[in-house]
Design a protein around this motif. Sequence first.
Motif, PDB file in Angstrom:
ATOM      1  N   THR A 139       3.461  21.819 -18.754  1.00 17.20           N
ATOM      2  CA  THR A 139       3.161  21.983 -20.179  1.00 17.20           C
ATOM      3  C   THR A 139       4.470  22.418 -20.835  1.00 17.20           C
ATOM      4  OG1 THR A 139       2.523  24.282 -19.958  1.00 17.20           O
ATOM      5  CG2 THR A 139       0.767  22.685 -19.756  1.00 17.20           C
ATOM      6  N   ARG A 199       0.354  19.856 -13.272  1.00 19.73           N
ATOM      7  CA  ARG A 199       0.960  19.329 -14.507  1.00 19.73           C
ATOM      8  C   ARG A 199       2.103  20.213 -15.007  1.00 19.73           C
ATOM      9  NH1 ARG A 199      -2.956  21.644 -19.258  1.00 19.73           N
ATOM     10  NH2 ARG A 199      -3.305  23.651 -18.244  1.00 19.73           N
ATOM     11  N   THR A 238       2.967  31.391 -27.731  1.00 23.18           N
ATOM     12  CA  THR A 238       2.336  30.819 -26.540  1.00 23.18           C
ATOM     13  C   THR A 238       1.960  31.947 -25.570  1.00 23.18           C
ATOM     14  OG1 THR A 238       3.919  29.029 -26.811  1.00 23.18           O
ATOM     15  CG2 THR A 238       2.575  28.984 -24.817  1.00 23.18           C
ATOM     16  N   GLY A 239       0.709  31.999 -25.187  1.00 25.78           N
ATOM     17  CA  GLY A 239       0.281  33.015 -24.223  1.00 25.78           C
ATOM     18  C   GLY A 239      -0.209  34.301 -24.876  1.00 25.78           C
ATOM     19  N   GLN A 241       3.293  22.569 -28.894  1.00 32.41           N
ATOM     20  CA  GLN A 241       2.860  22.587 -27.493  1.00 32.41           C
ATOM     21  C   GLN A 241       2.507  21.164 -27.049  1.00 32.41           C
ATOM     22  OE1 GLN A 241       2.471  25.779 -25.975  1.00 32.41           O
ATOM     23  NE2 GLN A 241       1.977  24.803 -24.021  1.00 32.41           N
ATOM     24  N   ASN A 262      -1.249  33.142 -16.503  1.00 26.55           N
ATOM     25  CA  ASN A 262      -0.617  34.079 -17.445  1.00 26.55           C
ATOM     26  C   ASN A 262      -1.382  35.400 -17.503  1.00 26.55           C
ATOM     27  OD1 ASN A 262       1.172  32.064 -18.122  1.00 26.55           O
ATOM     28  ND2 ASN A 262      -0.012  31.374 -19.890  1.00 26.55           N
ATOM     29  N   ASN A 276       0.756  19.437 -23.701  1.00 23.10           N
ATOM     30  CA  ASN A 276       0.096  19.761 -22.435  1.00 23.10           C
ATOM     31  C   ASN A 276      -0.299  18.486 -21.692  1.00 23.10           C
ATOM     32  OD1 ASN A 276       0.314  22.375 -23.282  1.00 23.10           O
ATOM     33  ND2 ASN A 276      -1.862  22.751 -23.504  1.00 23.10           N
ATOM     34  N   ALA A 301      -0.252  25.116 -14.418  1.00 25.73           N
ATOM     35  CA  ALA A 301       0.837  24.349 -15.045  1.00 25.73           C
ATOM     36  C   ALA A 301       2.171  24.979 -14.698  1.00 25.73           C
ATOM     37  CB  ALA A 301       0.654  24.346 -16.561  1.00 25.73           C
ATOM     38  N   ASP A 303      -3.722  34.812 -23.981  1.00 27.97           N
ATOM     39  CA  ASP A 303      -3.907  35.178 -22.569  1.00 27.97           C
ATOM     40  C   ASP A 303      -3.682  36.679 -22.380  1.00 27.97           C
ATOM     41  OD1 ASP A 303      -4.148  32.444 -22.317  1.00 27.97           O
ATOM     42  OD2 ASP A 303      -2.057  32.175 -21.728  1.00 27.97           O
ATOM     43  N   GLY A 312      -0.463  28.057 -17.104  1.00 31.16           N
ATOM     44  CA  GLY A 312      -1.894  27.831 -17.139  1.00 31.16           C
ATOM     45  C   GLY A 312      -2.466  29.185 -17.534  1.00 31.16           C
ATOM     46  N   LYS A 313      -3.546  29.170 -18.338  1.00 34.49           N
ATOM     47  CA  LYS A 313      -3.980  30.409 -18.982  1.00 34.49           C
ATOM     48  C   LYS A 313      -4.292  31.551 -18.005  1.00 34.49           C
ATOM     49  CE  LYS A 313      -5.718  28.319 -23.274  1.00 34.49           C
ATOM     50  NZ  LYS A 313      -4.382  27.908 -23.633  1.00 34.49           N
ATOM     51  N   ASP A 345       5.022  25.820 -16.708  1.00 36.18           N
ATOM     52  CA  ASP A 345       5.300  25.941 -18.150  1.00 36.18           C
ATOM     53  C   ASP A 345       6.797  25.819 -18.409  1.00 36.18           C
ATOM     54  OD1 ASP A 345       2.719  26.397 -18.987  1.00 36.18           O
ATOM     55  OD2 ASP A 345       3.022  28.515 -19.462  1.00 36.18           O
ATOM     56  N   GLY A 349      -8.866  28.202 -19.459  1.00 34.55           N
ATOM     57  CA  GLY A 349      -8.114  26.988 -19.722  1.00 34.55           C
ATOM     58  C   GLY A 349      -8.904  25.706 -19.580  1.00 34.55           C
ATOM     59  N   SER A 350      -8.172  24.591 -19.676  1.00 34.79           N
ATOM     60  CA  SER A 350      -8.776  23.261 -19.636  1.00 34.79           C
ATOM     61  C   SER A 350      -9.156  22.894 -18.200  1.00 34.79           C
ATOM     62  CB  SER A 350      -7.784  22.244 -20.192  1.00 34.79           C
ATOM     63  OG  SER A 350      -6.593  22.270 -19.425  1.00 34.79           O
TER      64      SER A 350
HETATM   65  O1  LIG Z   1      -4.297  23.051 -21.428  1.00 32.02           O
HETATM   66  P1  LIG Z   1      -4.832  24.454 -21.379  1.00 32.02           P
HETATM   67  O2  LIG Z   1      -5.301  24.797 -19.999  1.00 32.02           O
HETATM   68  O3  LIG Z   1      -5.864  24.718 -22.420  1.00 32.02           O
HETATM   69  O4  LIG Z   1      -3.651  25.420 -21.777  1.00 32.02           O
HETATM   70  C1  LIG Z   1      -2.499  25.485 -20.995  1.00 32.02           C
HETATM   71  C2  LIG Z   1      -1.458  26.314 -21.655  1.00 32.02           C
HETATM   72  O5  LIG Z   1      -0.937  25.694 -22.808  1.00 32.02           O
HETATM   73  O6  LIG Z   1      -1.964  27.553 -22.080  1.00 32.02           O
HETATM   74  C3  LIG Z   1      -1.018  28.587 -21.847  1.00 32.02           C
HETATM   75  C4  LIG Z   1      -0.870  29.402 -23.087  1.00 32.02           C
HETATM   76  O7  LIG Z   1      -2.102  29.981 -23.407  1.00 32.02           O
HETATM   77  C5  LIG Z   1       0.218  27.911 -21.333  1.00 32.02           C
HETATM   78  O8  LIG Z   1       0.877  28.720 -20.412  1.00 32.02           O
HETATM   79  C6  LIG Z   1      -0.403  26.748 -20.656  1.00 32.02           C
HETATM   80  O9  LIG Z   1       0.384  25.833 -20.128  1.00 32.02           O
END
Ligand SMILES: O=P(O)(O)OC[C@@]1(O)O[C@H](CO)[C@@H](O)[C@@H]1O
Length: 306
Positions: free
Chosen positions: A91, A89, A245-246, A104, A41, A106, A10, A249, A37-38, A12, A138-139
């Motif tokens: 986020t 994407r 956020t993060g 958040q 990070n 996403n 992502a 991670d 993206g996790k 961010d 992550g997703s």
């Molecule tokens: O959509 P996912 O992959 O679950 O999470 C993505 C996300 O929200 O997680 C991080 C924070 O943990 C952000 O940097 C990132 O964009």
Amino acid sequence: MILTVTLNTALDLTYRVRSLRPHASHRVSEVIERPGGKGVNVGRVLAALGHEVTVTGFAGGGTGRAVRDGLAGTGGLTDALVPVAGATRRTIAVVDEHSGDTTQLNEPGPQIAPAEWATFLDRYTELLSGASAVALCGSLPPGVPVGAYAGLIRTARSLGVPVLLDTSGEPLRRGVAARPDIIKPNADELAELTGSHDPLRATESARRRGAHTVIASLGPNGLLATTPEGRWRATPPGRVHGNPTGAGDSAVAALLSGLVTHLPWPMRLTHAIALSAATVRAPAAGEFDRATYEGLLERVSVTTAP
Ligand SMILES: O=P(O)(O)OC[C@@]1(O)O[C@H](CO)[C@@H](O)[C@@H]1O
């Protein structure tokens, strides 16, 4: 080298607003743009801790270019992202200065074609040959099979590379059945996986389902670790205010760092708590405040859990 996988990278964006209200128009006082993206990070934090790290996954379009440009020049970090036709994407984290809360948003991510997934699988297997540990984070973007992590875990295990999984929902459920070394769910993810809202019972249940070690992140209440060597609870000395956020991670980064340097579990958990709290004090995910991190190392409490 530590390998991190972010299939849904992502760009961010962090927006600061004075006070976030539904149905209102807002002036953004500060915009921060970072590669995200996790797993990205996790990789940035590991590199800042002095580890050699390789990040892989997918990147495409102008946003993918911005992610790669943002990673270029990060000492110790190698970009092994696989190019795709779709655009990476964005986020968005909206930080409300008044309440201190973060909201958040996403995006789902680009459609991944079967040929792109096949290219990634080849690259992943090649990269594992030089890895001391791998994190799958992550997703999943559209087009990647829901059992993707289970397959990636089986490949890593067949090559003797320890694997940490940090995801949610069905990809987590299937991944756990493939017997990862470590999972790091939050309380909601763990409850969804096991059906239990009692963290201690839920971590034991997740272990019975296949995870060797379960590190449950309980937000400001710290971490609960259920491992083959024992159970511990690690708590920060007090609540840290900032952008969370993060934070998870950074806990993953600390757990991987402790794994490859063979730290005992209580020390790994201490670093995970201190590093997550230091990330809350930094403006964006993938970063941490070093003074907070070092200061907290002495003040984290780790006790054995019943
Ligand atoms: O959509 P996912 O992959 O679950 O999470 C993505 C996300 O929200 O997680 C991080 C924070 O943990 C952000 O940097 C990132 O964009």
